[in-house]
Design a protein around this motif. Structure first.
Motif, short mmCIF file in Angstrom:
data_model
loop_
_atom_site.label_atom_id
_atom_site.label_comp_id
_atom_site.label_asym_id
_atom_site.label_seq_id
_atom_site.Cartn_x
_atom_site.Cartn_y
_atom_site.Cartn_z
N ASP A 5 -4.66 -18.12 -2.27
CA ASP A 5 -5.53 -17.18 -1.55
C ASP A 5 -4.97 -15.77 -1.68
N ASN A 6 -5.75 -14.78 -1.29
CA ASN A 6 -5.23 -13.40 -1.28
C ASN A 6 -4.14 -13.28 -0.22
N TYR A 7 -3.36 -12.19 -0.33
CA TYR A 7 -2.30 -11.93 0.65
C TYR A 7 -2.58 -10.57 1.28
N ILE A 8 -3.03 -10.61 2.52
CA ILE A 8 -3.48 -9.36 3.19
C ILE A 8 -2.85 -9.30 4.58
N ALA A 9 -2.19 -8.19 4.88
CA ALA A 9 -1.53 -8.00 6.18
C ALA A 9 -0.62 -9.18 6.53
N GLY A 10 0.06 -9.70 5.53
CA GLY A 10 1.02 -10.78 5.77
C GLY A 10 0.39 -12.15 5.93
N GLU A 11 -0.93 -12.24 5.73
CA GLU A 11 -1.62 -13.53 5.90
C GLU A 11 -2.20 -13.98 4.58
N ARG A 12 -2.29 -15.29 4.42
CA ARG A 12 -3.05 -15.86 3.29
C ARG A 12 -4.51 -15.85 3.69
N HIS A 48 -7.80 -1.72 4.19
CA HIS A 48 -7.64 -1.43 5.62
C HIS A 48 -6.28 -1.87 6.14
N ALA A 49 -5.83 -3.01 5.66
CA ALA A 49 -4.49 -3.49 6.08
C ALA A 49 -3.42 -2.49 5.62
N ALA A 50 -3.58 -1.98 4.40
CA ALA A 50 -2.60 -1.03 3.86
C ALA A 50 -2.67 0.30 4.64
N GLN A 51 -3.88 0.70 5.01
CA GLN A 51 -4.03 1.95 5.80
C GLN A 51 -3.35 1.80 7.16
N ALA A 52 -3.53 0.63 7.77
CA ALA A 52 -2.93 0.39 9.10
C ALA A 52 -1.41 0.41 8.98
N VAL A 172 -1.89 -1.83 -2.45
CA VAL A 172 -2.73 -3.01 -2.73
C VAL A 172 -2.55 -3.31 -4.22
N ILE A 173 -2.06 -4.51 -4.52
CA ILE A 173 -1.85 -4.90 -5.92
C ILE A 173 -3.04 -5.74 -6.38
N LYS A 174 -3.58 -5.40 -7.57
CA LYS A 174 -4.59 -6.25 -8.21
C LYS A 174 -3.94 -6.71 -9.52
N PRO A 196 7.35 -4.74 6.40
CA PRO A 196 6.31 -5.10 7.39
C PRO A 196 5.01 -5.57 6.73
N PRO A 197 4.29 -6.45 7.41
CA PRO A 197 3.00 -6.91 6.89
C PRO A 197 2.05 -5.73 6.67
N GLY A 198 1.26 -5.83 5.62
CA GLY A 198 0.29 -4.76 5.34
C GLY A 198 0.82 -3.70 4.39
N VAL A 199 2.15 -3.64 4.23
CA VAL A 199 2.71 -2.63 3.31
C VAL A 199 2.39 -3.01 1.86
N ILE A 200 2.46 -4.32 1.58
CA ILE A 200 2.14 -4.81 0.23
C ILE A 200 1.06 -5.89 0.38
N ASN A 201 -0.07 -5.67 -0.23
CA ASN A 201 -1.17 -6.64 -0.18
C ASN A 201 -1.54 -7.02 -1.60
#
Ligand code: NAD
Length: 491
Positions: A5-12, A48-52, A172-174, A196-201
């Motif tokens: 799954d994607n990795y966004i704000a520290g979550e799958r 949005h996670a990266a902005q936060a 945000v890495i693609k 911290p979560p959200g720094v790298i998505n």
């Protein structure tokens, strides 16, 4: 079958519309995993996670602490280099030895840029008016979208992510649709290191996911490594909303061998330039320009060595060349060689697929050398990104420079000579972002890397790299009590 799954704000996070795509191991031709085919909604969530994180935990950290976290991330990657390398070889078929070396060396990029994080300084500008204090602040941009190709996924991701993070941005890495797995491992290790979560998505998908990232208003800058066509499309889109972009694109790099060169060294350098990594490197020395006095000898040497290259399973230590990464790349290798022959080049070796016992569905292409291709033919101008070398004689220095500079690319060039004056004269006259003298394919964290002409925009590595991810603010402060004339411009 593994499902990512994607990795966004520290979550799958599963893709919003549930779509996925398969990943194929090019050595066996078999599907081994599935990734999210991300939509605009998924990309939006990641931005949005990266902005936060930018407004929150990352922006609030001191630069020193930020740097330390990057260094700790580097340590975690080095400790897990073996697993990362295995993932990459499974996806792109490149030699495990090369992928291992890349996974180990990336910690040095994180150490270097981690160390630079608290050395980003502004200046005090000496103005005529001494009552005014004018100084600069160098500030991060915000969210950086990092789009990478498949040939060296971890290496190129870290090379571009480390200066951006050190400067204080979030990411945000693609990753490439061909090699998406290792980005998740990198993100997991960053989390373990305390980032911290959200720094790298990480959001996966093909071109459409990359386009959604480039077009997103919340992305301040794009760092793109990939093809010329991709780079141009991205620059146009980023330009339309005045977002910046750093582009690391393709090449048609020449290795220029003079008659006075150490031919053993030159032979090894030309081979490394084009057959290491099966030619799938941006700096591939895909043209060898050889002085007529040593042309026949170099041709004999190169063909003999090319014919002895050990093709095989990239996981085995004795293998020198693995498969090419995709069906599309294999087809391109074949088509470009056919076209070169139809345009007048002669085939010296290779020029066809290799069939290996036990790997009947593997995407193997023989090391190929062509020569006497007309100067304006396709093979002399266009990137193959495969194990195909075009060999050409030259008469003198002027002709060598003319041929070398006669493509629209300008990523790298190699010069092989014992004449120190000639070497440095060529270094100035060659239109390339990197010139190697009596060596080839050397690259490190603290030496700037990037392309001239159509090979790119901006620089990775070295002090120049961190500047790509900062913007400068000029702050003016009147310290005196004098009342200013409102209708006169103050300087
Ligand atoms: P590619 O351009 O097809 O794809 C690269 C990445 O960009 C992938 O993640 C892809 O999904 C995405 N992408 C492609 N088009 C896009 C678009 N219009 N908008 C947004 N995203 C887009 O390149 P590739 O085939 O994966 O990689 C090979 C190319 O990369 C070669 O040309 C090679 O020279 C170049 N490369 C350059 C460097 C360098 O540092 N200069 C390093 C490695 C590879």
């Amino acid at each position: 079958m593994q499902v990512f799954d994607n990795y966004i704000a520290g979550e799958r996070v599963a893709p919003a519309d549930g779509k996925r795509f398969a990943s194929i191991n090019p050595t066996t031709g078999k599907v081994w995993g599935e990734f999210a085919e991300s939509s605009r909604a998924d990309v939006d969530r990641a931005v949005h996670a990266a902005q936060a994180a930018f407004a929150g935990p990352w922006g609030k950290l001191s630069p020193t602490r930020r740097g330390r976290l990057l260094m700790a991330w580097g340590d975690r990657i080095a400790e897990n280099a073996e697993a990362i390398a295995a993932m990459e070889t499974q996806q792109n078929g490149k030699l495990i030895a090369e992928m291992r070396a890349q996974a180990r060396v990336v910690k040095d990029f994180l150490y270097y840029f981690g160390g630079l994080a608290d050395k980003v300084e502004g200046r005090v500008i000496p103005l005529d008016r001494q009552s005014v204090l004018n100084y600069t602040l160098r500030e991060p941009l915000g969210v950086v979208g990092v789009i990478v190709p498949w040939n060296s996924p971890t290496f190129l991701t870290i090379m571009n992510v480390s200066p951006a993070l050190a400067a204080g941005n979030t990411i945000v890495i693609k990753p490439s649709e061909v090699t998406s797995a290792s980005a998740f491992e990198l993100a997991r290790l960053a989390e373990e290191a305390g980032v911290p979560p959200g720094v790298i998505n990480v959001v996966t998908g093909a071109r459409a996911a990359g386009e959604a990232l480039v077009e997103h208003e919340g992305v301040a800058k794009i760092s793109f490594t990939g093809s010329e066509a991709g780079g141009k499309a991205i620059a146009a889109k980023a330009g339309a909303r005045l977002a910046g972009c750093t582009l690391e694109l393709g090449g048609k790099s020449p290795n220029i061998v003079f008659g006075d060169a150490n031919l053993d060294q030159a032979e090894a350098g030309v081979l490394a330039g084009i057959f290491a990594a099966a030619g799938q490197t941006c700096v591939a020395g895909s043209r060898a320009l050889v002085h007529e006095s040593v042309y026949d000898e170099m041709q004999r040497r190169l063909v003999a060595r090319a014919n002895r290259i050990q093709l095989g399973d990239p996981l085995l230590a004795q293998t020198q060349m693995g498969p090419v990464a995709t069906q599309a790349q294999l087809a391109k290798d074949e088509q470009m060689v056919q076209r070169a022959l139809s345009e007048g080049a002669e085939l010296l070796c290779g020029g066809e697929r290799a069939k290996l016992a036990g790997f009947e569905d593997g995407l193997f292409y023989k090391p190929t050398i062509l020569h006497r291709a007309p100067a304006d033919s396709h093979i002399m101008r266009e990137e193959v990104f495969g194990p195909v070398l075009a060999l050409t004689p030259f008469r003198d220095e002027e002709e060598a420079i003319r041929i070398a500079n006669s493509t629209r690319f300008g990523l790298a060039a190699g010069v092989w000579t014992r004449d120190v004056k000639r070497a440095h004269t060529l270094a100035r006259r060659l239109q390339a972002g990197t010139v190697w003298i009596n060596t080839y394919r050397a690259l490190t964290f603290n030496s700037p890397f990037g392309g001239y002409k159509m090979s790119g925009l901006g620089r990775a590595n070295g002090m120049e790299a961190i500047d790509q991810y900062l913007q400068t603010k000029s702050v003016w402060c009147e310290l005196g009590d004098e009342v200013q004339d409102p209708f006169v411009l103050r300087t």
